[in-house]
Write a protein that holds these residues in place. Structure first.
Motif, PDB file in Angstrom:
ATOM      1  N   GLU A  88       0.817  -1.221   0.000  1.00  0.00           N
ATOM      2  CA  GLU A  88       0.000   0.000   0.000  1.00  0.00           C
ATOM      3  C   GLU A  88       0.852   1.274   0.000  1.00  0.00           C
ATOM      4  O   GLU A  88       0.343   2.364  -0.269  1.00  0.00           O
ATOM      5  CB  GLU A  88      -0.953   0.018   1.206  1.00  0.00           C
ATOM      6  CG  GLU A  88      -0.285  -0.107   2.553  1.00  0.00           C
ATOM      7  CD  GLU A  88      -0.239  -1.551   3.053  1.00  0.00           C
ATOM      8  OE1 GLU A  88      -0.214  -1.738   4.276  1.00  0.00           O
ATOM      9  OE2 GLU A  88      -0.223  -2.464   2.205  1.00  0.00           O
ATOM     10  N   HIS A  89       2.129   1.142   0.301  1.00  0.00           N
ATOM     11  CA  HIS A  89       3.014   2.311   0.266  1.00  0.00           C
ATOM     12  C   HIS A  89       3.478   2.653  -1.145  1.00  0.00           C
ATOM     13  O   HIS A  89       4.035   3.740  -1.369  1.00  0.00           O
ATOM     14  CB  HIS A  89       4.258   2.071   1.147  1.00  0.00           C
ATOM     15  CG  HIS A  89       3.954   1.955   2.599  1.00  0.00           C
ATOM     16  ND1 HIS A  89       4.347   0.887   3.376  1.00  0.00           N
ATOM     17  CD2 HIS A  89       3.260   2.784   3.437  1.00  0.00           C
ATOM     18  CE1 HIS A  89       3.942   1.059   4.618  1.00  0.00           C
ATOM     19  NE2 HIS A  89       3.278   2.205   4.685  1.00  0.00           N
ATOM     20  N   LEU A  90       3.258   1.742  -2.076  1.00  0.00           N
ATOM     21  CA  LEU A  90       3.719   1.963  -3.454  1.00  0.00           C
ATOM     22  C   LEU A  90       2.805   2.936  -4.186  1.00  0.00           C
ATOM     23  O   LEU A  90       1.626   3.073  -3.832  1.00  0.00           O
ATOM     24  CB  LEU A  90       3.759   0.630  -4.212  1.00  0.00           C
ATOM     25  CG  LEU A  90       4.782  -0.402  -3.718  1.00  0.00           C
ATOM     26  CD1 LEU A  90       4.598  -1.729  -4.458  1.00  0.00           C
ATOM     27  CD2 LEU A  90       6.206   0.116  -3.917  1.00  0.00           C
ATOM     28  N   PRO A  91       3.303   3.622  -5.227  1.00  0.00           N
ATOM     29  CA  PRO A  91       2.460   4.531  -6.017  1.00  0.00           C
ATOM     30  C   PRO A  91       1.268   3.795  -6.629  1.00  0.00           C
ATOM     31  O   PRO A  91       1.282   2.563  -6.782  1.00  0.00           O
ATOM     32  CB  PRO A  91       3.418   5.032  -7.111  1.00  0.00           C
ATOM     33  CG  PRO A  91       4.777   4.861  -6.533  1.00  0.00           C
ATOM     34  CD  PRO A  91       4.706   3.638  -5.665  1.00  0.00           C
ATOM     35  N   ILE A  92       0.252   4.559  -7.035  1.00  0.00           N
ATOM     36  CA  ILE A  92      -1.006   3.975  -7.495  1.00  0.00           C
ATOM     37  C   ILE A  92      -0.841   3.088  -8.731  1.00  0.00           C
ATOM     38  O   ILE A  92      -1.585   2.125  -8.916  1.00  0.00           O
ATOM     39  CB  ILE A  92      -2.043   5.098  -7.762  1.00  0.00           C
ATOM     40  CG1 ILE A  92      -3.446   4.479  -7.959  1.00  0.00           C
ATOM     41  CG2 ILE A  92      -1.622   5.955  -8.962  1.00  0.00           C
ATOM     42  CD1 ILE A  92      -4.554   5.504  -7.930  1.00  0.00           C
ATOM     43  N   ASN A  93       0.142   3.382  -9.585  1.00  0.00           N
ATOM     44  CA  ASN A  93       0.297   2.590 -10.805  1.00  0.00           C
ATOM     45  C   ASN A  93       0.828   1.185 -10.530  1.00  0.00           C
ATOM     46  O   ASN A  93       0.907   0.355 -11.439  1.00  0.00           O
ATOM     47  CB  ASN A  93       1.212   3.302 -11.809  1.00  0.00           C
ATOM     48  CG  ASN A  93       2.519   3.769 -11.204  1.00  0.00           C
ATOM     49  OD1 ASN A  93       2.515   4.368 -10.137  1.00  0.00           O
ATOM     50  ND2 ASN A  93       3.619   3.497 -11.875  1.00  0.00           N
ATOM     51  N   PHE A  94       1.179   0.880  -9.272  1.00  0.00           N
ATOM     52  CA  PHE A  94       1.617  -0.468  -8.908  1.00  0.00           C
ATOM     53  C   PHE A  94       0.474  -1.314  -8.354  1.00  0.00           C
ATOM     54  O   PHE A  94       0.655  -2.507  -8.098  1.00  0.00           O
ATOM     55  CB  PHE A  94       2.731  -0.398  -7.855  1.00  0.00           C
ATOM     56  CG  PHE A  94       4.052   0.079  -8.393  1.00  0.00           C
ATOM     57  CD1 PHE A  94       5.058  -0.815  -8.708  1.00  0.00           C
ATOM     58  CD2 PHE A  94       4.289   1.431  -8.584  1.00  0.00           C
ATOM     59  CE1 PHE A  94       6.278  -0.368  -9.202  1.00  0.00           C
ATOM     60  CE2 PHE A  94       5.505   1.887  -9.071  1.00  0.00           C
ATOM     61  CZ  PHE A  94       6.496   0.980  -9.390  1.00  0.00           C
ATOM     62  N   LYS A  95      -0.694  -0.711  -8.168  1.00  0.00           N
ATOM     63  CA  LYS A  95      -1.799  -1.409  -7.493  1.00  0.00           C
ATOM     64  C   LYS A  95      -2.351  -2.570  -8.302  1.00  0.00           C
ATOM     65  O   LYS A  95      -2.894  -3.529  -7.748  1.00  0.00           O
ATOM     66  CB  LYS A  95      -2.933  -0.425  -7.176  1.00  0.00           C
ATOM     67  CG  LYS A  95      -2.520   0.778  -6.337  1.00  0.00           C
ATOM     68  CD  LYS A  95      -1.934   0.370  -5.005  1.00  0.00           C
ATOM     69  CE  LYS A  95      -1.578   1.596  -4.164  1.00  0.00           C
ATOM     70  NZ  LYS A  95      -0.904   1.240  -2.908  1.00  0.00           N
ATOM     71  N   ASN A  96      -2.238  -2.493  -9.639  1.00  0.00           N
ATOM     72  CA  ASN A  96      -2.847  -3.526 -10.479  1.00  0.00           C
ATOM     73  C   ASN A  96      -1.880  -4.620 -10.904  1.00  0.00           C
ATOM     74  O   ASN A  96      -2.182  -5.411 -11.794  1.00  0.00           O
ATOM     75  CB  ASN A  96      -3.449  -2.881 -11.732  1.00  0.00           C
ATOM     76  CG  ASN A  96      -4.585  -1.920 -11.393  1.00  0.00           C
ATOM     77  OD1 ASN A  96      -5.356  -2.175 -10.467  1.00  0.00           O
ATOM     78  ND2 ASN A  96      -4.667  -0.819 -12.126  1.00  0.00           N
ATOM     79  N   ILE A  97      -0.716  -4.684 -10.266  1.00  0.00           N
ATOM     80  CA  ILE A  97       0.237  -5.743 -10.594  1.00  0.00           C
ATOM     81  C   ILE A  97      -0.280  -7.053 -10.019  1.00  0.00           C
ATOM     82  O   ILE A  97      -0.496  -7.181  -8.812  1.00  0.00           O
ATOM     83  CB  ILE A  97       1.641  -5.437 -10.023  1.00  0.00           C
ATOM     84  CG1 ILE A  97       2.155  -4.111 -10.563  1.00  0.00           C
ATOM     85  CG2 ILE A  97       2.603  -6.566 -10.330  1.00  0.00           C
ATOM     86  CD1 ILE A  97       2.409  -4.120 -12.051  1.00  0.00           C
ATOM     87  N   SER A  98      -0.519  -8.028 -10.878  1.00  0.00           N
ATOM     88  CA  SER A  98      -1.012  -9.333 -10.421  1.00  0.00           C
ATOM     89  C   SER A  98       0.165 -10.282 -10.268  1.00  0.00           C
ATOM     90  O   SER A  98       1.021 -10.382 -11.147  1.00  0.00           O
ATOM     91  CB  SER A  98      -2.022  -9.905 -11.420  1.00  0.00           C
ATOM     92  OG  SER A  98      -1.433 -10.041 -12.696  1.00  0.00           O
TER      93      SER A  98
END
Length: 469
Positions: free
Chosen positions: A389-399
């Motif tokens: 959750e500390h990562l930028p938003i563009n990392f949220k969808n990494i499966s």
């Protein structure tokens, strides 16, 4: 009298030019030329004045004739000629039209480029010879090498490092190609550090950041009082500052055409003249260039000079993006976590899932983006352990694959604080869960984990892991 004077001036200009200047009429008959340069074609002056370029082309003396091409196309033409004396010549031709629009003359400028092509051949020969020096090359083969700031595990970067090691012993121009952020300036510095010029200046110039109006004064310098606002003491240009060292022109694809011509002259004559100066200064430097653009495509579109391209493209090195060398990502992640922690006197750690996300990401901004992201999360995370959750938003969808979530934290050296017994228990449980996902029976799990089947059954019971039916 005036006409005679103009004729004399024209003859002297042609005679003293560093280029071979040739003028023909509309039928291709040679009217004037520089006699000092025709030796590269293997003939004497009395053998070409008054002759047709078409005849010389048929005889193989001009192969092909730049004038024949200009007269046929009625447009400027630039080509490479091969002479029967074994020379390679860069020729540029221009048409001259009458007021009525009829072509009346063709003018060409040509220069011997054999030296450049010989350097390329020498490089190829050097490559062949150095194949036998495996012991030296093996020093560069470390699977997790830290070589002049370049970290890698991939074979593609290993090959580039080998090539840099070879060409660093020469003064051949190197062109570094690749997308933004791959570390072209780091490779340039490595090349300089390996060369005989390593104790001399390394001057880095970003061609994209200097305004065109200031480029000439920055590169060539100026004498005192040469223009309004100039320093009274004058200024040494960046080219002069690289004397005996290395001049690194980053983003050379951004260089204006007018500046390309002036840079080419410096490379050809090894001389530079400051703005407002009257005396040329001899310069000696090794040239390295870099760009993220397709230079060959720019040449085709006439946005980049062909003759300059041949000057800088003696040793081209293509640096691949991170997504094409994924095995380099883990070592870079670990390196920047350690480096940035040391920089800010911190001790932040990556959670295992965070680590897996970072290694699965495509990194469109390459190494530069990776370093920036890690520095950002280390500085902004409130906790000692950096979670997804500390990562930028563009990392949220990494499966991530199932086994990635089950990967033990201890495997990456970023395990949360725990005693030895707890760490071992978590590791064993995580491995059992991974085997359970992959295997259908406890016998298959035993093979997967290199344990006996009774040990697998006992450990499943120990950790209360139940197979779903």
């Amino acid at each position: 009298m005036q006409i005679d004077l103009l004729q004399t001036e024209l003859d002297k200009i042609i005679e003293t030019s560093n280029n071979n200047i040739t003028i023909t009429d509309q039928d291709g008959i040679i009217l004037r030329s520089n006699p000092n340069h025709w030796s590269i074609y293997g003939i004497e002056p009395d053998q070409y004045i008054g002759k047709s370029v078409y005849q010389l082309q048929e005889e193989g003396i001009l192969s092909p004739s730049i004038h024949a091409m200009v007269l046929e196309s009625k447009k400027p033409v630039q080509i490479l000629q091969k002479t029967n004396t074994g020379r390679t010549v860069m020729a540029t031709g221009f048409p001259l039209f009458s007021n009525s629009g009829e072509i009346i003359r063709a003018i060409s400028y040509s220069q011997d480029q054999t030296e450049i092509f010989n350097l390329q051949e020498q490089y190829k020969d050097l490559e062949k010879k150095l194949v036998s020096y495996q012991n030296e090359v093996e020093e560069l083969r470390g699977k997790e090498s830290d070589y002049h700031g370049i970290l890698y595990r991939s074979s593609s970067i290993e090959q580039i490092v080998r090539t840099i090691y070879r060409v660093s012993k020469t003064d051949a121009s190197v062109l570094l190609l690749g997308p933004s952020g791959v570390g072209k300036s780091t490779f340039a510095r490595m090349l300089h550090a390996q060369s005989s010029r390593k104790n001399e200046p390394f001057i880095e110039v970003d061609c994209s950041t200097i305004p065109e109006t200031l480029f000439e004064s920055e590169m060539f310098g100026y004498e005192s009082g040469s223009f309004t606002g100039a320093s009274k003491q004058g200024k040494q240009g960046l080219i002069e500052q690289a004397e005996q060292g290395t001049l690194f022109l980053d983003e050379i694809g951004e260089l204006p055409l007018a500046m390309q011509a002036k840079l080419l002259r410096v490379l050809q004559e090894k001389k530079v003249m400051r703005i407002g100066g009257k005396k040329e200064r001899q310069v000696d430097f090794r040239l390295i260039t870099a760009t993220n653009k397709n230079i060959e495509e720019m040449v085709e579109k006439e946005a980049f000079r062909l003759d300059l391209f041949y000057r800088i493209n003696i040793i081209p090195l293509q640096i691949p993006p991170l997504k094409e060398r994924r095995e380099d990502i883990p070592i870079l992640v670990q390196h920047y976590v350690q480096t940035i922690n040391e920089k800010y006197s911190m001790s932040k750690k990556l959670h295992a899932v965070t680590y897996d996300i970072l290694t699965q990401y495509n990194w469109p901004g390459n190494v530069r983006e990776l370093e920036n992201v890690i520095e950002r999360v280390i500085l902004t995370a409130d906790e000692e352990t950096i979670h997804p959750e500390h990562l930028p938003i563009n990392f949220k969808n990494i499966s991530l694959p199932v086994e990635a979530h089950a990967t033990p934290e201890i495997e990456h050296g970023v395990f949360d604080d725990a005693d030895w017994k707890t760490a071992i228990e978590k590791t064993e449980k995580s491995l059992l869960l991974r085997a359970l996902e992959r295997c259908k029976t406890t016998y298959e799990m035993a093979d997967f984990l290199s344990l006996s089947q009774p040990s697998v059954v006992r450990k499943l019971k120990q950790y209360s892991i139940v197979r779903k039916r």
